[in-house]
Design an enzyme around this catalytic site. Sequence first.
Site, PDB file in Angstrom:
ATOM      1  N   HIS A  12       0.174  -0.263  -6.486  1.00 46.92           N
ATOM      2  CA  HIS A  12      -0.583  -1.539  -5.997  1.00 46.92           C
ATOM      3  C   HIS A  12      -1.142  -2.179  -7.386  1.00 46.92           C
ATOM      4  CE1 HIS A  12      -4.542   0.486  -5.950  1.00 46.92           C
ATOM      5  NE2 HIS A  12      -4.002   1.462  -5.332  1.00 46.92           N
ATOM      6  N   ASP A  58      -3.886  -4.402  -6.976  1.00 44.38           N
ATOM      7  CA  ASP A  58      -5.153  -4.928  -6.728  1.00 44.38           C
ATOM      8  C   ASP A  58      -6.104  -3.929  -6.970  1.00 44.38           C
ATOM      9  OD1 ASP A  58      -4.040  -3.382  -4.440  1.00 44.38           O
ATOM     10  OD2 ASP A  58      -5.691  -4.033  -3.257  1.00 44.38           O
ATOM     11  N   GLU A  66      -3.184  -2.858  -1.336  1.00 45.42           N
ATOM     12  CA  GLU A  66      -3.260  -1.715  -0.780  1.00 45.42           C
ATOM     13  C   GLU A  66      -4.686  -1.330  -0.448  1.00 45.42           C
ATOM     14  OE1 GLU A  66      -3.529   2.511  -0.720  1.00 45.42           O
ATOM     15  OE2 GLU A  66      -4.363   1.390  -2.091  1.00 45.42           O
ATOM     16  N   GLU A  67      -5.520  -1.913  -1.324  1.00 41.71           N
ATOM     17  CA  GLU A  67      -6.919  -1.453  -1.001  1.00 41.71           C
ATOM     18  C   GLU A  67      -7.604  -1.982   0.315  1.00 41.71           C
ATOM     19  OE1 GLU A  67      -8.189   0.816  -2.506  1.00 41.71           O
ATOM     20  OE2 GLU A  67      -7.551   0.960  -4.642  1.00 41.71           O
ATOM     21  N   GLU A  74       0.300   6.635  -7.313  1.00 35.53           N
ATOM     22  CA  GLU A  74      -1.293   6.873  -6.984  1.00 35.53           C
ATOM     23  C   GLU A  74      -1.391   7.968  -7.956  1.00 35.53           C
ATOM     24  OE1 GLU A  74      -3.400   5.102  -5.775  1.00 35.53           O
ATOM     25  OE2 GLU A  74      -2.389   3.911  -3.842  1.00 35.53           O
TER      26      GLU A  74
HETATM   27 ZN   LIG Z   1      -4.743   3.402  -5.137  1.00 30.82          ZN
END
Ligand SMILES: [Zn+2]
Length: 396
Positions: free
Chosen positions: A85, A87, A150-151, A174
């Site tokens: 991600h 963001d 994603e957050e 991640e």
């Molecule tokens: Zn993350």
Amino acid sequence: MAVTAAGSIARGDAVALTRELVRIDSRNPSLAASGPGERVVAGTLADVLRAWGFRVDVRDAAPGRPNVIARIGKSGGRSLMFNGHLDVVGVDGMVHDPWNAAERDGRIYGRGSTDMKGGVAAMCAAAARAVDAAGGSFDGEIIVAAVADEEFESLGTRALVEWGVRADAAIVTEPTRLAIMPAHRGFVWLEITTHGRAAHGSRWDIGVDAIRDAGLLLAELDRLDSDELPRRGHALLGRPSIHASTIEGGIGMSTYPDRCVLRVERRTIPGETADQVRAEVEAACARLASRRATFHADVRVTVSQSPSDVPVDAPIVRALSRALSASGEAVAIEGMSAWTDAALLNDAGIPAILFGPGDIALAHAAEEWVATEEIERAAAVLARLAGDWCTQRGTV
Ligand SMILES: [Zn+2]
């Protein structure tokens, strides 16, 4: 300006790309009021990947919230998705400049350095290097998906799945400190409203205290958490759990409260569903109602996200283990505590596991950094994995 920056990053240079991405504010606007979102960072990454020879598509998952989907290699062969991600969360309380990508002691500091621009840069560099290492003979396809949101609500990976983007397996980069994490927990958010009867504070004979009833329910949920849930377990994730999140209710000192709203979070392990979780809480309410005729509660699931679980002997886990060993790295297989987009990919039929540089303990923290040597090591392992996976070398 983005084009100039993109042009200065050598093909496959994961550390330089990390620096460039960290310098761009990409706070999720749903989490930080002034957050600009992913538009600028996605544009810069798209420029870099085009310059590196990828076929790049920038497409909005929601208005102004783009995903970058970049492909390299040949379609039609074996495919591997790298997913990360773009963001980041807010910067309140940070103890260093969030956007200057300062380097000290082999670390790049900044919001999103560990969660997860180091991982995004490592996966992009790895894809380019895997194709280069194969000379002209790279038969498979690597799909780099750098996603939005994603957050918050995972709009990016949800859209990706909806658009029909598929691969034979996926690595979500991640931060795992280079451990393989094939499983993570899910969560269910519940809103429970207890209904009482408002009355003057002296009228115990007619008032029904909705806050006390919420307290009785909390005691039942505590029994669930201390007696029942510890008996369940997953080899990598351990036991599930439940905790109170918020509580509201009450009118005034001399009034029986007519209503109380309790919100709780239940963290689930593979095999547990939102329906099952709601049924457990409803059963706790039913036990109370059988003891107290005035007890009445409504239970509602407001949000739920599935757990993710790829078997430890799945082909992608074995292939990543081999790539780690072949790169001289230790092989550690662990569970991830937090929820990630891997669950959405798994639900769409793409076996997705976590592996990346950085430590999740530094994610969303006042101080956030990623070690440059860890980015390099992750990129080397991922390049080897992509080469082996897409050309089916060394598969068992
Ligand atoms: Zn993350």
